[in-house]
Scaffold this motif. Structure first.
Motif, PDB file in Angstrom:
ATOM      1  N   MET A  82     -20.824  10.226 -26.274  1.00 12.70           N
ATOM      2  CA  MET A  82     -21.103   9.300 -24.942  1.00 12.70           C
ATOM      3  C   MET A  82     -21.449   7.737 -25.359  1.00 12.70           C
ATOM      4  O   MET A  82     -21.125   7.045 -24.669  1.00 12.70           O
ATOM      5  N   ALA A  83     -22.070   7.698 -26.477  1.00 16.58           N
ATOM      6  CA  ALA A  83     -22.559   6.331 -26.910  1.00 16.58           C
ATOM      7  C   ALA A  83     -21.306   5.499 -27.336  1.00 16.58           C
ATOM      8  O   ALA A  83     -21.218   4.451 -27.071  1.00 16.58           O
ATOM      9  N   LYS A  84     -20.041   6.229 -27.553  1.00 17.01           N
ATOM     10  CA  LYS A  84     -18.903   5.353 -28.025  1.00 17.01           C
ATOM     11  C   LYS A  84     -18.313   4.715 -26.820  1.00 17.01           C
ATOM     12  O   LYS A  84     -17.483   3.897 -26.579  1.00 17.01           O
ATOM     13  N   THR A  85     -18.740   5.289 -25.387  1.00 14.43           N
ATOM     14  CA  THR A  85     -18.147   4.822 -24.309  1.00 14.43           C
ATOM     15  C   THR A  85     -19.172   3.761 -23.713  1.00 14.43           C
ATOM     16  O   THR A  85     -18.560   2.910 -22.705  1.00 14.43           O
ATOM     17  N   TRP A  86     -20.065   3.568 -24.280  1.00 16.86           N
ATOM     18  CA  TRP A  86     -20.943   2.260 -23.914  1.00 16.86           C
ATOM     19  C   TRP A  86     -20.583   1.064 -24.233  1.00 16.86           C
ATOM     20  O   TRP A  86     -19.697   0.847 -25.132  1.00 16.86           O
ATOM     21  N   PRO A  87     -20.895  -0.194 -23.450  1.00 18.27           N
ATOM     22  CA  PRO A  87     -20.771  -1.332 -23.741  1.00 18.27           C
ATOM     23  C   PRO A  87     -21.188  -1.634 -25.463  1.00 18.27           C
ATOM     24  O   PRO A  87     -22.299  -1.031 -25.789  1.00 18.27           O
ATOM     25  N   THR A  88     -20.509  -2.439 -26.024  1.00 17.92           N
ATOM     26  CA  THR A  88     -21.137  -2.951 -27.380  1.00 17.92           C
ATOM     27  C   THR A  88     -22.635  -3.315 -27.616  1.00 17.92           C
ATOM     28  O   THR A  88     -23.099  -2.663 -28.611  1.00 17.92           O
ATOM     29  N   GLU A  89     -22.957  -4.037 -26.652  1.00 18.36           N
ATOM     30  CA  GLU A  89     -24.297  -4.392 -26.631  1.00 18.36           C
ATOM     31  C   GLU A  89     -25.326  -3.384 -26.520  1.00 18.36           C
ATOM     32  O   GLU A  89     -26.374  -3.257 -27.237  1.00 18.36           O
ATOM     33  N   ASP A  90     -25.195  -2.330 -25.875  1.00 15.26           N
ATOM     34  CA  ASP A  90     -25.697  -0.996 -25.616  1.00 15.26           C
ATOM     35  C   ASP A  90     -25.788  -0.481 -26.939  1.00 15.26           C
ATOM     36  O   ASP A  90     -26.784   0.308 -27.385  1.00 15.26           O
ATOM     37  N   GLN A  91     -24.565  -0.413 -27.637  1.00 13.52           N
ATOM     38  CA  GLN A  91     -24.525   0.358 -28.726  1.00 13.52           C
ATOM     39  C   GLN A  91     -25.251  -0.142 -29.785  1.00 13.52           C
ATOM     40  O   GLN A  91     -25.855   0.433 -30.717  1.00 13.52           O
ATOM     41  N   ALA A  92     -25.134  -1.541 -30.023  1.00 10.61           N
ATOM     42  CA  ALA A  92     -26.094  -2.358 -30.775  1.00 10.61           C
ATOM     43  C   ALA A  92     -27.491  -1.940 -30.604  1.00 10.61           C
ATOM     44  O   ALA A  92     -28.216  -1.780 -31.534  1.00 10.61           O
ATOM     45  N   GLU A  93     -28.082  -1.919 -29.450  1.00  4.92           N
ATOM     46  CA  GLU A  93     -29.564  -1.563 -29.113  1.00  4.92           C
ATOM     47  C   GLU A  93     -29.741  -0.227 -29.599  1.00  4.92           C
ATOM     48  O   GLU A  93     -31.020  -0.022 -30.301  1.00  4.92           O
ATOM     49  N   LEU A  94     -29.147   0.798 -29.394  1.00  2.00           N
ATOM     50  CA  LEU A  94     -29.396   2.084 -29.647  1.00  2.00           C
ATOM     51  C   LEU A  94     -29.168   2.172 -31.356  1.00  2.00           C
ATOM     52  O   LEU A  94     -30.149   2.812 -31.912  1.00  2.00           O
ATOM     53  N   LEU A  95     -28.278   1.597 -32.065  1.00  2.00           N
ATOM     54  CA  LEU A  95     -28.098   1.537 -33.461  1.00  2.00           C
ATOM     55  C   LEU A  95     -29.589   0.702 -34.120  1.00  2.00           C
ATOM     56  O   LEU A  95     -30.123   1.300 -35.011  1.00  2.00           O
ATOM     57  N   ASP A  96     -30.065  -0.303 -33.498  1.00  4.28           N
ATOM     58  CA  ASP A  96     -31.243  -1.014 -33.750  1.00  4.28           C
ATOM     59  C   ASP A  96     -32.454  -0.042 -33.633  1.00  4.28           C
ATOM     60  O   ASP A  96     -33.315   0.174 -34.562  1.00  4.28           O
ATOM     61  N   ALA A  97     -32.342   0.529 -32.518  1.00  5.52           N
ATOM     62  CA  ALA A  97     -33.771   1.332 -32.276  1.00  5.52           C
ATOM     63  C   ALA A  97     -33.497   2.631 -33.366  1.00  5.52           C
ATOM     64  O   ALA A  97     -34.760   3.181 -33.982  1.00  5.52           O
ATOM     65  N   LEU A  98     -32.432   3.205 -33.856  1.00  9.98           N
ATOM     66  CA  LEU A  98     -32.694   4.332 -34.562  1.00  9.98           C
ATOM     67  C   LEU A  98     -32.615   4.024 -35.992  1.00  9.98           C
ATOM     68  O   LEU A  98     -33.368   4.418 -36.697  1.00  9.98           O
ATOM     69  N   PHE A  99     -32.300   2.666 -36.517  1.00  8.56           N
ATOM     70  CA  PHE A  99     -32.475   2.072 -37.775  1.00  8.56           C
ATOM     71  C   PHE A  99     -34.141   1.833 -37.737  1.00  8.56           C
ATOM     72  O   PHE A  99     -34.528   2.101 -38.967  1.00  8.56           O
ATOM     73  N   GLY A 100     -34.528   1.745 -36.607  1.00  3.36           N
ATOM     74  CA  GLY A 100     -35.979   1.175 -36.735  1.00  3.36           C
ATOM     75  C   GLY A 100     -36.845   2.493 -36.883  1.00  3.36           C
ATOM     76  O   GLY A 100     -38.058   2.345 -37.534  1.00  3.36           O
ATOM     77  N   LEU A 101     -36.346   3.626 -36.603  1.00  4.79           N
ATOM     78  CA  LEU A 101     -37.039   5.037 -36.966  1.00  4.79           C
ATOM     79  C   LEU A 101     -36.824   5.238 -38.511  1.00  4.79           C
ATOM     80  O   LEU A 101     -38.039   5.898 -38.850  1.00  4.79           O
ATOM     81  N   VAL A 102     -36.107   4.964 -39.253  1.00  5.89           N
ATOM     82  CA  VAL A 102     -35.990   5.320 -40.504  1.00  5.89           C
ATOM     83  C   VAL A 102     -36.340   4.152 -41.485  1.00  5.89           C
ATOM     84  O   VAL A 102     -36.550   4.373 -42.648  1.00  5.89           O
ATOM     85  N   SER A 103     -36.249   3.196 -41.116  1.00  6.77           N
ATOM     86  CA  SER A 103     -36.798   1.858 -41.760  1.00  6.77           C
ATOM     87  C   SER A 103     -37.511   0.832 -40.941  1.00  6.77           C
ATOM     88  O   SER A 103     -36.795  -0.125 -40.342  1.00  6.77           O
ATOM     89  N   PRO A 104     -38.795   1.017 -40.691  1.00  9.80           N
ATOM     90  CA  PRO A 104     -39.574   0.305 -40.023  1.00  9.80           C
ATOM     91  C   PRO A 104     -39.445  -1.271 -40.394  1.00  9.80           C
ATOM     92  O   PRO A 104     -39.398  -1.633 -41.399  1.00  9.80           O
ATOM     93  N   ALA A 105     -39.560  -2.176 -39.357  1.00  9.98           N
ATOM     94  CA  ALA A 105     -39.314  -3.750 -39.551  1.00  9.98           C
ATOM     95  C   ALA A 105     -40.640  -3.999 -40.324  1.00  9.98           C
ATOM     96  O   ALA A 105     -41.779  -3.455 -40.347  1.00  9.98           O
ATOM     97  N   GLY A 106     -40.537  -5.239 -41.265  1.00 16.97           N
ATOM     98  CA  GLY A 106     -41.514  -5.541 -41.886  1.00 16.97           C
ATOM     99  C   GLY A 106     -41.346  -5.263 -43.495  1.00 16.97           C
ATOM    100  O   GLY A 106     -40.482  -4.573 -43.753  1.00 16.97           O
TER     101      GLY A 106
END
Length: 64
Positions: A3-27
């Motif tokens: 489903m995410a593959k059908t999303w606009p690139t900006e939405d995909q980037a937001e999802l990727l950023d959120a997922l990355f934040g789960l495994v590697s918190p900012a800071g």
């Protein structure tokens, strides 16, 4: 995932950023190192030290 593959690139980037934040918190040290690296790259590009290459030329090279 499909489903995410059908999303606009900006939405995909937001999802990727959120997922990355789960495994590697900012800071922390890693983010500080990346910030320094990015700033250095920007300076090198702005000064002309690092030339930019058009994306179509890069893609053509690796499609061969």
């Amino acid at each position: 995932m499909e489903m995410a593959k059908t999303w606009p690139t900006e939405d995909q980037a937001e999802l990727l950023d959120a997922l990355f934040g789960l495994v590697s918190p900012a800071g922390g040290e890693l983010e500080a190192q990346w910030t320094k690296e990015c700033e250095g790259r920007c300076v090198a590009i702005d000064s002309g030290e690092t030339p930019l290459i058009a994306a179509d030329l890069v893609m053509a090279k690796y499609r061969r």
